[in-house]
Structure formats: structure tokens, C-alpha cells
Design a protein around this motif. Structure first.
Motif, PDB file in Angstrom:
ATOM      1  N   SER A 115     -21.158  50.307  44.399  1.00 42.55           N
ATOM      2  CA  SER A 115     -19.932  49.826  43.769  1.00 42.55           C
ATOM      3  C   SER A 115     -19.889  50.321  42.336  1.00 42.55           C
ATOM      4  O   SER A 115     -20.902  50.690  41.751  1.00 42.55           O
ATOM      5  N   THR A 116     -18.674  50.313  41.782  1.00 44.76           N
ATOM      6  CA  THR A 116     -18.479  50.690  40.389  1.00 44.76           C
ATOM      7  C   THR A 116     -18.259  49.424  39.575  1.00 44.76           C
ATOM      8  O   THR A 116     -18.044  48.344  40.129  1.00 44.76           O
ATOM      9  N   ASP A 117     -18.275  49.590  38.269  1.00 52.26           N
ATOM     10  CA  ASP A 117     -18.007  48.440  37.398  1.00 52.26           C
ATOM     11  C   ASP A 117     -16.512  48.264  37.160  1.00 52.26           C
ATOM     12  O   ASP A 117     -16.101  47.629  36.199  1.00 52.26           O
ATOM     13  N   GLY A 118     -15.703  48.833  38.034  1.00 50.99           N
ATOM     14  CA  GLY A 118     -14.264  48.616  37.956  1.00 50.99           C
ATOM     15  C   GLY A 118     -13.437  49.845  38.228  1.00 50.99           C
ATOM     16  O   GLY A 118     -12.468  49.795  38.970  1.00 50.99           O
ATOM     17  N   GLY A 119     -13.778  50.971  37.618  1.00 52.10           N
ATOM     18  CA  GLY A 119     -12.971  52.169  37.777  1.00 52.10           C
ATOM     19  C   GLY A 119     -13.214  52.861  39.100  1.00 52.10           C
ATOM     20  O   GLY A 119     -14.325  52.851  39.627  1.00 52.10           O
ATOM     21  N   THR A 146     -13.771  52.078  44.768  1.00 50.22           N
ATOM     22  CA  THR A 146     -14.633  51.322  43.856  1.00 50.22           C
ATOM     23  C   THR A 146     -15.885  50.803  44.554  1.00 50.22           C
ATOM     24  O   THR A 146     -16.748  50.223  43.905  1.00 50.22           O
ATOM     25  N   SER A 147     -15.984  51.010  45.881  1.00 49.87           N
ATOM     26  CA  SER A 147     -17.183  50.579  46.602  1.00 49.87           C
ATOM     27  C   SER A 147     -17.187  51.180  48.002  1.00 49.87           C
ATOM     28  O   SER A 147     -16.156  51.639  48.496  1.00 49.87           O
ATOM     29  N   ASN A 166     -15.906  60.889  38.425  1.00 46.88           N
ATOM     30  CA  ASN A 166     -14.985  60.012  37.710  1.00 46.88           C
ATOM     31  C   ASN A 166     -13.780  60.848  37.285  1.00 46.88           C
ATOM     32  O   ASN A 166     -13.893  61.687  36.402  1.00 46.88           O
ATOM     33  N   VAL A 172     -17.386  55.116  33.873  1.00 47.80           N
ATOM     34  CA  VAL A 172     -17.541  54.254  35.050  1.00 47.80           C
ATOM     35  C   VAL A 172     -19.024  54.249  35.418  1.00 47.80           C
ATOM     36  O   VAL A 172     -19.652  55.306  35.500  1.00 47.80           O
TER      37      VAL A 172
END
Length: 189
Positions: A115-119, A146-147, A166, A172
Motif C-alpha cells: 500500500s501507499t501512504d495515500g498517493g 494505492t494498494s 509515482n 509517495v
């Protein structure tokens, strides 16, 4: 009153019933008794029904299938690689890409979650054989995610993992977690 009782069978009916009983007894003898008692299976159904095991000596019984269905036997896959868990993170600047790989043997399996921290990121899950230059095999590609979660079984010895890119304008961080059978989790350098 008549001596013929309506519920008493006639001679032809008795002959038919006797013949049917003889046929049924013969089938039972061939299909069940011979395989179970004498280890002989003239029809092949005794083996199919597991009756041959009943007549086997202890030594022979050790060689016979245990009765597990073929699907059940394929459900267990032994691995010489020890089970382990790994986790790694990487931060991608705007328009930057990077990889995380797992070194695996053919047939090794892991479950994964990243997963990403949002982006959102674009990704390519792929594998590379050792000493095969820039050649690789893509397994799963997607954009703007994002995941992702799933399981993976290595089709060949080599490095298997992800390349993330990205395409956004802010950094990200991608975090991947895997559990299963692999030699090491690493960032190619």
C-alpha cells in the motif's frame, strides 16, 4: 375359499426372483468380496472403492493410497525454503520509479500486501531469471493504484517482485509485506 392365495408368488415369479438374487450375489462377489477378502479385483471396482486395502498385508497396506482424494494430495506443497515474513518501504519522488524483489526458487509461494501512504502509483509485478540480461516476465500491471493484495507462486528460479512509478507531483511511500517461501526480500541496486 380357494387354496390360491392372491399374495403367494407364482412359479415364474419365484424363478425370476431367484435369478435376480443370483445376479446380485454374483455382482457383490465380484465387486466387493473378491477384492476385500481375497485381494482379487476382476472388475477394477474394488480398487476404485478402496476395498483392496482390506485384504492387504500390513506391508502391502503401507504401499496403498490412504484414501486422500487426488485434489487433497495436491493441496499440500512441501518447500525446502523456510517460511518467513518480510517488510520493506521505499519513497518515490515525483515521476520516480523503484523496485522491491524477492529471491525465489521455482514453486516457492508467498502472500503479499502493499500500500501507499495515500498517493496512487503505477506498478508492474514481474520476474527475472538469473543471468538473463534485461529480459523479464510481467505477471500483473495496473495504473493509479494505492494498494494490492494476493498470492504469488514463482514459475521459475529468480527475482520476483514489483516496480512502482509515482506519476504524481508529491512523494509517495510504498510499503510491501510478504509472508511465505523466499530466500530474501531486497531492493535491487
Amino acid at each position: 375359499m380357494s387354496s390360491d392365495h392372491p399374495l403367494q408368488p407364482t412359479t415364474p415369479q419365484l424363478l425370476k426372483a431367484t435369478a435376480a438374487a443370483a445376479v446380485a450375489a454374483s455382482v457383490i462377489l465380484l465387486v466387493a468380496v473378491f477384492p476385500a477378502e481375497y485381494g482379487r479385483d476382476p472388475t477394477g471396482l474394488g480398487k476404485l472403492l478402496g476395498l483392496m486395502a482390506l485384504s492387504a498385508t500390513p506391508e502391502e497396506a503401507a504401499l496403498l493410497p490412504t484414501g486422500a482424494a487426488p485434489e487433497a494430495a495436491a493441496a499440500v506443497i512441501a518447500s525446502p525454503t523456510p517460511f518467513q515474513t518480510g517488510e520493506m518501504s521505499l519513497t518515490l519522488l515525483a515521476n520516480e520509479g523503484a523496485e522491491i524483489k524477492a529471491q525465489m526458487q521455482s514453486g516457492d509461494t508467498f502472500v503479499f500486501s502493499w500500500s501507499t501512504d495515500g498517493g496512487p502509483v503505477n506498478f508492474d509485478m514481474h520476474g527475472e531469471k538469473p543471468n538473463d540480461g534485461d529480459n523479464f516476465t510481467s505477471y500483473w500491471k495496473d495504473r493509479g493504484q494505492t494498494s494490492a493484495n494476493g498470492s504469488f507462486t514463482a514459475p521459475f528460479d529468480g527475482a520476483h517482485g514489483w516496480y512502482w512509478k509515482n506519476k504524481g507531483s508529491t512523494p509517495v511511500t510504498v510499503t510491501v509485506k510478504i509472508s511465505g517461501y523466499f530466500a530474501k526480500l531486497y531492493r535491487p541496486g
